[in-house]
Design a protein around this motif. Structure first.
Motif, PDB file in Angstrom:
ATOM      1  N   UNK A  99       0.823  -1.208   0.000  1.00  0.00           N
ATOM      2  CA  UNK A  99       0.000   0.000   0.000  1.00  0.00           C
ATOM      3  C   UNK A  99       0.860   1.262   0.000  1.00  0.00           C
ATOM      4  N   UNK A 100       2.025   1.191   0.655  1.00  0.00           N
ATOM      5  CA  UNK A 100       2.935   2.337   0.647  1.00  0.00           C
ATOM      6  C   UNK A 100       3.486   2.570  -0.750  1.00  0.00           C
ATOM      7  N   UNK A 101       3.836   1.485  -1.419  1.00  0.00           N
ATOM      8  CA  UNK A 101       4.349   1.607  -2.785  1.00  0.00           C
ATOM      9  C   UNK A 101       3.256   2.066  -3.750  1.00  0.00           C
ATOM     10  N   UNK A 102       2.026   1.667  -3.496  1.00  0.00           N
ATOM     11  CA  UNK A 102       0.920   2.150  -4.333  1.00  0.00           C
ATOM     12  C   UNK A 102       0.786   3.669  -4.205  1.00  0.00           C
ATOM     13  N   UNK A 103       0.982   4.174  -3.012  1.00  0.00           N
ATOM     14  CA  UNK A 103       0.919   5.624  -2.804  1.00  0.00           C
ATOM     15  C   UNK A 103       2.050   6.321  -3.557  1.00  0.00           C
ATOM     16  N   UNK A 104       3.225   5.711  -3.525  1.00  0.00           N
ATOM     17  CA  UNK A 104       4.350   6.303  -4.250  1.00  0.00           C
ATOM     18  C   UNK A 104       4.115   6.253  -5.754  1.00  0.00           C
ATOM     19  N   UNK A 105       3.549   5.152  -6.237  1.00  0.00           N
ATOM     20  CA  UNK A 105       3.234   5.052  -7.659  1.00  0.00           C
ATOM     21  C   UNK A 105       2.221   6.114  -8.058  1.00  0.00           C
ATOM     22  N   UNK A 106       1.272   6.388  -7.188  1.00  0.00           N
ATOM     23  CA  UNK A 106       0.313   7.458  -7.469  1.00  0.00           C
ATOM     24  C   UNK A 106       0.991   8.803  -7.604  1.00  0.00           C
ATOM     25  N   UNK A 107       1.995   9.058  -6.757  1.00  0.00           N
ATOM     26  CA  UNK A 107       2.739  10.313  -6.854  1.00  0.00           C
ATOM     27  C   UNK A 107       3.525  10.381  -8.154  1.00  0.00           C
ATOM     28  N   UNK A 108       4.080   9.250  -8.581  1.00  0.00           N
ATOM     29  CA  UNK A 108       4.816   9.201  -9.851  1.00  0.00           C
ATOM     30  C   UNK A 108       3.891   9.514 -11.016  1.00  0.00           C
ATOM     31  N   UNK A 109       2.741   8.900 -11.054  1.00  0.00           N
ATOM     32  CA  UNK A 109       1.810   9.121 -12.159  1.00  0.00           C
ATOM     33  C   UNK A 109       1.271  10.546 -12.146  1.00  0.00           C
ATOM     34  N   UNK A 110       1.032  11.095 -10.950  1.00  0.00           N
ATOM     35  CA  UNK A 110       0.550  12.475 -10.862  1.00  0.00           C
ATOM     36  C   UNK A 110       1.583  13.451 -11.392  1.00  0.00           C
TER      37      UNK A 110
END
Length: 599
Positions: A554-565
């Motif tokens: 879930x932490x990595x999913x949050x980081x991936x969201x920041x990357x895509x944003x």
């Protein structure tokens, strides 16, 4: 946060134009064409000259604009993000001049600075065909027997695998000035090929390389070349020490090449994952693809954090640069190679093919970056440098000594940097590492903040685990603290573990000292507020140290969201607000098209 090195890098990026626009000069397509033809990017280099990039290779005391090494890091990173060959071929001039910046006279500095700012390429002649990285075996020599050597050196011998050996008009040359002097028989001469007699030197053919195909990797042979005695840099016999100290600076700066490669590779892989569809599903929606992208994003940010501390440490912790530069030069190239290897699995065959996806840029990027680990001392050279300092590092960690005040400045992005004092450069960090000595305080600080913000609790736990592992690694180092020659393989493994612990300490220090400056930024604040980037960085480092994971998916999913944003808004994925090669659309029509594409 308005951080000047990033702002200046943005200026350079805007000046160079959109790399996807065929109307510009410095484009991805142009770089691929040059690579295919194994041609040096001379026209692009002229654009660097127009902007004034060489001015930032020359310290202010010698007439240039270099007063902040973090600024150099970001400028070279900006170029490397577009093309590694251009960055390596151009930034080599700084490497060629650094011996003069470290030990040269004011007159030498002023003259060389003027040449560099005028666009004269400079190179560094260290390696030889038969000896590689063994500088003590240097055979290029001066001849004292000739009758007319009172005012000149007569230099003979071959330097080989030298970047810009042919293009460079000026050469910082490591040569043997005393045949029986051992380490004290070597000196550095600033050789101006424009002043050499015809027939006393010749260039060796360009070497065809797998990566950076357009770079001038060649050599030079000197045969009784008359070099003025005034060309001596520093004291006679001090050449090896001058070179080793100069390389401490350049090894820290080479991180810029790996940062640029990581930026470029991550963007290519993300765009591919967003666009590629298999059986009605986009690649970005597959769990394994998301895991690879998020892991690569975590590594890219961790590399940026380590590089920021290392670049600032050039001025803030100069006396400990022997440790900082060795860790950085080992860690950044090897870890970025691994990032690209991971992303290569995501792209599949398209990572190898030309003309299929993104004009084949990924395969060029990977080829180019593979060579970075060889520059300025290879991986084993840098690990060996750490092993040779185990005694002082173990003693310093046990006593809590080291330049902790300098470490605090290096980790605080809001703190002004002192001017570089080259006289503080040392071959050994005698008091230990200030970054390591400050680790316990950083852990205490994140514990304190976790008591106020429960979201930080998992990060604080990971920090405690890093401290425990670091203590254990120093105990392992104790066994090899007297090793100087014939280093056993196990000692190299311990040095690798030390480098990972140092990186973790640098990340913790950077977050503890700088998060208050950045956490409210609308672009990157989310990475800092609850220590998102730090959490994933510590997790990646702990796993490499053989420890259980410290962060869940879930932490990595949050980081991936920041990357895509960041990608969808045209920002570079970075610890600080910074625009990359992506551009905001210039017209309402283009803006509407871009909105349709990203939605």
């Amino acid at each position: 946060m308005e951080h000047p090195p990033y702002r200046l890098a943005e200026e350079l990026d805007r000046f160079l134009g959109d790399p996807d626009d065929p109307g510009e000069l410095f484009t991805y397509a142009r770089c691929m064409e040059l690579d295919d033809n194994e041609e040096f990017p001379a026209d692009i280099v002229r654009r660097f000259q127009e902007w004034g990039l060489p001015d930032h290779y020359v310290p202010v005391e010698h007439g240039g604009r270099l007063r902040d090494y973090e600024q150099v890091l970001q400028l070279v990173r900006t170029v490397a993000r577009r093309d590694m060959t251009c960055a390596i071929g151009h930034a080599k001039t700084y490497l060629g001049g650094v011996c003069v910046w470290v030990a040269g006279s004011a007159e030498q500095g002023a003259a060389l600075g003027a040449d560099i700012m005028a666009g004269v390429p400079v190179s560094l002649g260290l390696t030889e065909r038969e000896h590689g990285s063994d500088l003590l075996a240097t055979e290029v020599r001066t001849d004292e027997k000739a009758p007319d050597t009172a005012d000149h050196w007569l230099v003979s011998g071959e330097k080989w695998l030298i970047n810009n050996a042919t293009r460079g008009s000026v050469l910082s040359l490591l040569t043997r000035t005393h045949p029986d002097g051992g380490p004290r028989g070597l000196s550095v001469l600033l050789v101006d090929k424009r002043e050499l007699d015809e027939g006393t030197f010749r260039h060796l053919p360009k070497i065809r390389t797998h990566g950076i195909r357009g770079a001038d990797i060649s050599g030079i042979v000197l045969d009784g070349a008359r070099v003025p005695r005034s060309a001596l840099v520093g004291a006679e016999g001090a050449g090896l020490e001058i070179v080793l100290k100069a390389l401490q600076i350049t090894r820290a700066m080479i991180a810029a090449l790996s940062l640029g490669a990581g930026d470029h590779g991550l963007r290519l892989a993300l765009d591919f994952a967003e666009e590629r569809e298999l059986y009605g599903r986009r690649l970005i929606d597959l769990p394994q693809a998301r895991k690879v992208l998020a892991g690569a994003a975590a590594d890219v940010l961790m590399h940026e954090a380590v590089s920021l501390v290392a670049a600032r440490a050039v001025q803030a912790q100069t006396a400990e640069l022997s440790v900082t530069s060795a860790v950085t030069k080992y860690l950044l190239p090897t870890s970025t190679d691994q990032v690209l290897d991971d992303l290569k699995g995501l792209l599949g065959a398209r990572a190898f093919l030309k003309g299929v996806y993104a004009d084949g840029r990924f395969q060029k990027l990977e080829r180019d970056h593979r060579l970075v680990g060889l520059f300025d001392g290879n991986t084993l050279v840098n690990l060996n440098s750490l092993v040779n300092q185990f005694r002082s590092l173990v003693r310093g960690f046990g006593r809590g000594t080291g330049d902790t005040a300098g470490s605090d400045i290096a980790c605080d992005l809001g703190a002004p940097l002192p001017p570089l004092d080259p006289s503080k450069l040392s071959l050994v960090a005698r008091q230990g590492s200030g970054v390591m000595a400050g680790l316990a305080a950083s852990v205490d600080e994140i514990d304190r903040r976790a008591a106020l913000n429960p979201a930080l609790a998992p990060v604080a736990e990971a920090a405690q685990r890093l401290l425990a592992v670091t203590t254990a690694v120093h105990a392992e180092m104790e066994e090899y603290r007297s090793v100087l020659t014939e280093v056993p393989p196990a000692a190299f493994e311990v040095a690798c573990r030390y480098a990972l612990c140092w990186a973790g300490a640098a990340c913790l220090g950077l977050w503890a000292h700088s998060s208050d400056h950045v956490r409210d930024d609308p672009g990157t604040g989310a990475l800092w507020r609850d220590a998102l980037w730090l959490h994933t960085a510590l997790d990646r480092l702990l796993v490499r140290l053989g420890e259980p994971a410290a962060a869940g998916q879930e932490t990595y999913e949050e980081l991936l969201g920041a990357l895509r944003a960041a990608r969808s808004s045209g920002r570079l994925f970075s610890l600080l607000p910074q625009r990359g090669p992506e551009r905001q659309p210039a017209t309402p029509e283009a803006a509407a098209k871009e909105t349709e594409r990203t939605s």
